[in-house]
Design an enzyme around this catalytic site. Sequence first.
Site, PDB file in Angstrom:
ATOM      1  N   SER A  71       0.733  -0.814   0.236  1.00  0.00           N
ATOM      2  CA  SER A  71      -0.406   0.029  -0.443  1.00  0.00           C
ATOM      3  C   SER A  71       0.710   1.432   0.258  1.00  0.00           C
ATOM      4  O   SER A  71       0.611   2.481  -0.089  1.00  0.00           O
ATOM      5  CB  SER A  71      -0.608   0.066   1.435  1.00  0.00           C
ATOM      6  OG  SER A  71      -1.475  -0.770   1.877  1.00  0.00           O
ATOM      7  N   HIS A 115      -1.662  -2.402  -7.048  1.00  0.00           N
ATOM      8  CA  HIS A 115      -2.018  -2.120  -5.398  1.00  0.00           C
ATOM      9  C   HIS A 115      -3.546  -2.533  -6.119  1.00  0.00           C
ATOM     10  O   HIS A 115      -4.375  -1.640  -6.241  1.00  0.00           O
ATOM     11  CB  HIS A 115      -2.088  -1.014  -4.928  1.00  0.00           C
ATOM     12  CG  HIS A 115      -2.545  -0.250  -3.708  1.00  0.00           C
ATOM     13  ND1 HIS A 115      -2.728   1.009  -3.554  1.00  0.00           N
ATOM     14  CD2 HIS A 115      -2.568  -1.285  -2.651  1.00  0.00           C
ATOM     15  CE1 HIS A 115      -3.164   1.073  -2.873  1.00  0.00           C
ATOM     16  NE2 HIS A 115      -3.206   0.447  -1.781  1.00  0.00           N
ATOM     17  N   GLU A 173      -3.729   0.300  -8.772  1.00  0.00           N
ATOM     18  CA  GLU A 173      -3.327   1.268  -8.916  1.00  0.00           C
ATOM     19  C   GLU A 173      -2.035   0.623  -9.653  1.00  0.00           C
ATOM     20  O   GLU A 173      -1.073  -0.113  -7.943  1.00  0.00           O
ATOM     21  CB  GLU A 173      -3.405   2.157  -7.592  1.00  0.00           C
ATOM     22  CG  GLU A 173      -2.213   3.362  -7.087  1.00  0.00           C
ATOM     23  CD  GLU A 173      -2.260   4.084  -6.555  1.00  0.00           C
ATOM     24  OE1 GLU A 173      -1.638   3.734  -5.115  1.00  0.00           O
ATOM     25  OE2 GLU A 173      -2.097   5.401  -6.221  1.00  0.00           O
ATOM     26  N   ASN A 230      -3.037   6.598  -0.887  1.00  0.00           N
ATOM     27  CA  ASN A 230      -2.457   6.419   0.240  1.00  0.00           C
ATOM     28  C   ASN A 230      -1.872   8.020   0.551  1.00  0.00           C
ATOM     29  O   ASN A 230      -2.104   8.117   1.845  1.00  0.00           O
ATOM     30  CB  ASN A 230      -2.393   4.824   0.628  1.00  0.00           C
ATOM     31  CG  ASN A 230      -2.854   4.019   0.803  1.00  0.00           C
ATOM     32  OD1 ASN A 230      -4.058   4.648   1.445  1.00  0.00           O
ATOM     33  ND2 ASN A 230      -2.273   2.737   0.835  1.00  0.00           N
TER      34      ASN A 230
HETATM   35  N1  3HC Z   1     -15.569  -9.262   0.330  1.00  0.00           N
HETATM   36  C1  3HC Z   1     -17.093  -9.156  -1.057  1.00  0.00           C
HETATM   37  N2  3HC Z   1     -17.493  -8.236  -0.974  1.00  0.00           N
HETATM   38  C2  3HC Z   1     -17.907  -7.241   0.039  1.00  0.00           C
HETATM   39  C3  3HC Z   1     -17.226  -7.521   1.205  1.00  0.00           C
HETATM   40  C4  3HC Z   1     -16.230  -8.006   1.371  1.00  0.00           C
HETATM   41  N3  3HC Z   1     -15.057  -7.828   2.253  1.00  0.00           N
HETATM   42  N4  3HC Z   1     -17.816  -6.905   1.890  1.00  0.00           N
HETATM   43  C5  3HC Z   1     -19.129  -6.415   0.913  1.00  0.00           C
HETATM   44  N5  3HC Z   1     -19.096  -6.839  -0.521  1.00  0.00           N
HETATM   45  C6  3HC Z   1     -20.099  -7.037  -0.851  1.00  0.00           C
HETATM   46  C7  3HC Z   1     -20.975  -6.665  -0.128  1.00  0.00           C
HETATM   47  O1  3HC Z   1     -21.238  -8.889  -0.591  1.00  0.00           O
HETATM   48  C8  3HC Z   1     -22.150  -6.512  -1.536  1.00  0.00           C
HETATM   49  O2  3HC Z   1     -22.350  -7.324  -2.665  1.00  0.00           O
HETATM   50  P1  3HC Z   1     -23.905  -7.867  -3.317  1.00  0.00           P
HETATM   51  O3  3HC Z   1     -24.408  -6.080  -3.193  1.00  0.00           O
HETATM   52  O4  3HC Z   1     -23.891  -7.847  -4.387  1.00  0.00           O
HETATM   53  O5  3HC Z   1     -24.686  -7.888  -2.241  1.00  0.00           O
HETATM   54  C9  3HC Z   1     -21.896  -4.802  -1.612  1.00  0.00           C
HETATM   55  O6  3HC Z   1     -20.058  -5.249  -1.162  1.00  0.00           O
HETATM   56  C10 3HC Z   1     -22.282  -4.248  -0.935  1.00  0.00           C
HETATM   57  O7  3HC Z   1     -21.750  -4.553   0.337  1.00  0.00           O
HETATM   58  P2  3HC Z   1     -22.993  -3.881   1.646  1.00  0.00           P
HETATM   59  O8  3HC Z   1     -24.216  -4.595   1.376  1.00  0.00           O
HETATM   60  O9  3HC Z   1     -23.142  -4.907   2.540  1.00  0.00           O
HETATM   61  O10 3HC Z   1     -22.304  -3.352   1.955  1.00  0.00           O
HETATM   62  P3  3HC Z   1     -22.441  -1.470   1.773  1.00  0.00           P
HETATM   63  O11 3HC Z   1     -23.653  -0.585   0.241  1.00  0.00           O
HETATM   64  O12 3HC Z   1     -22.459  -0.646   2.483  1.00  0.00           O
HETATM   65  O13 3HC Z   1     -20.891  -1.814   1.033  1.00  0.00           O
HETATM   66  C11 3HC Z   1     -18.767  -1.384   0.815  1.00  0.00           C
HETATM   67  C12 3HC Z   1     -20.143  -1.852   1.896  1.00  0.00           C
HETATM   68  C13 3HC Z   1     -18.228  -2.292  -0.462  1.00  0.00           C
HETATM   69  C14 3HC Z   1     -17.626  -2.202   1.519  1.00  0.00           C
HETATM   70  C15 3HC Z   1     -18.719   0.193   0.989  1.00  0.00           C
HETATM   71  O14 3HC Z   1     -18.740   0.567   2.733  1.00  0.00           O
HETATM   72  C16 3HC Z   1     -17.525   0.718   0.513  1.00  0.00           C
HETATM   73  O15 3HC Z   1     -17.078   0.824  -0.482  1.00  0.00           O
HETATM   74  N6  3HC Z   1     -16.373   1.389   1.392  1.00  0.00           N
HETATM   75  C17 3HC Z   1     -15.154   1.265   1.383  1.00  0.00           C
HETATM   76  C18 3HC Z   1     -13.998   1.036   0.727  1.00  0.00           C
HETATM   77  C19 3HC Z   1     -12.667   1.318   0.614  1.00  0.00           C
HETATM   78  O16 3HC Z   1     -12.449   2.805   0.446  1.00  0.00           O
HETATM   79  N7  3HC Z   1     -12.636   0.351   0.100  1.00  0.00           N
HETATM   80  C20 3HC Z   1     -10.691   1.230   0.164  1.00  0.00           C
HETATM   81  C21 3HC Z   1     -10.219   1.045   1.200  1.00  0.00           C
HETATM   82  S1  3HC Z   1      -8.109   1.955   0.957  1.00  0.00           S
HETATM   83  C22 3HC Z   1      -7.768   0.331   0.449  1.00  0.00           C
HETATM   84  O17 3HC Z   1      -7.919  -0.871   0.169  1.00  0.00           O
HETATM   85  C23 3HC Z   1      -5.688   1.068   0.037  1.00  0.00           C
HETATM   86  C24 3HC Z   1      -4.778  -0.290   1.201  1.00  0.00           C
HETATM   87  O18 3HC Z   1      -3.738  -0.142   0.390  1.00  0.00           O
HETATM   88  C25 3HC Z   1      -5.275   0.462   2.524  1.00  0.00           C
END
Ligand code: 3HC
Length: 307
Positions: free
Chosen positions: A129, A163, A175, A213
């Site tokens: 990351s 990434h 990325e 990040n």
């Molecule tokens: N694995 C796979 N699928 C997942 C999951 C997981 N861990 N968590 C949620 N999902 C899926 C759900 O199953 C659901 O799928 P569906 O539409 O088929 O039912 C879909 O995502 C939406 O989930 P929910 O309806 O339960 O909940 P939300 O609408 O709140 O969505 C979320 C969940 C997609 C995680 C949304 O809250 C989101 O986009 N959050 C922000 C995530 C983000 O910013 N990620 C980047 C983090 S930074 C990073 O990764 C970089 C690193 O370097 C730090």
Amino acid sequence: MSSLVAHGIRTVGVLGAGQMGTGIALVSALRAKVPVLLYDRSTEQINKGLALMDKLLEKDVNKGRIESIHAKEARDRVTVVSQEDGIKGFRDVDMVIEAVSENLKLKQSIFSSFAAELRPDAILASNTSSISISKIAASAVPQNISPASEEGKKTASRVVGLHFFNPVPVMKLVEIISALQTSQDTLDRARSFAAACGKTVTTSKDVPGFVSNALLMPFINEAIMCLEKGTATRDDIDTTLKLGMNHPMGPLQLADFIGLDTCLAIQKTLYEGTSDSKYRPSILLERMVDAGWYGKKNGKGFYEYNA
Ligand code: 3HC
């Protein structure tokens, strides 16, 4: 001929079966449709990863997004590397993706083993990351070879940052980070692989935190400082960003979701890599990690979870 085959990526290895490694293995098998070898030094982690994969595939079938035959084919493409084989199990892959925790020494030792055990034309990708890809690439060069020699440059030219974002099956971005040493051919092949996984690709220079990040972590850290200073409650901070700015999650919930230990490791890399005080991790984040509160992954962060 598919673009992946044209780029010589027929088999992929994934090292690390945590939330990122499992997601990467899944999209590789389901979307890019390549055989995947998955290895983690913890058998318990592998079992957890496979169980998560089964659950996600089953959900896709139940929601009518994929046929059950395609879910079965995807699952059958994933093979677990034995503990006995370890990294040697990746000896025939065209590309390996490392997805272990954000620890430079660990990654350096892994990339040194990759270069020793894998085919000389295999791409060596890191899902880091924030850690310098140029530093990781240098560790792939054996110690008895100069990094400035033709052989040293050729070995390091196969290393690239790939990434992915969490949750990998849902997030649409990869990325790609080019180390100073990365060749154009490696970049083209990595881009083709990410596209075959169904992702849009952006590219970033090899700076601490890359684009993603370097922007996200100061935002999360500022939210933690707001909580620390008592500017607002946890819920008001998160609700402000969710409803005021249409973010899917508030920054404190997102920090829990990424992992507080991971957020701290990234922030330390940013701070140490730039000496810029805007990246200094908040004391509250440091203390929460000291306390062993890592967020969603172990049940306690800014929120409580069923671990
Ligand atoms: N694995 C796979 N699928 C997942 C999951 C997981 N861990 N968590 C949620 N999902 C899926 C759900 O199953 C659901 O799928 P569906 O539409 O088929 O039912 C879909 O995502 C939406 O989930 P929910 O309806 O339960 O909940 P939300 O609408 O709140 O969505 C979320 C969940 C997609 C995680 C949304 O809250 C989101 O986009 N959050 C922000 C995530 C983000 O910013 N990620 C980047 C983090 S930074 C990073 O990764 C970089 C690193 O370097 C730090």
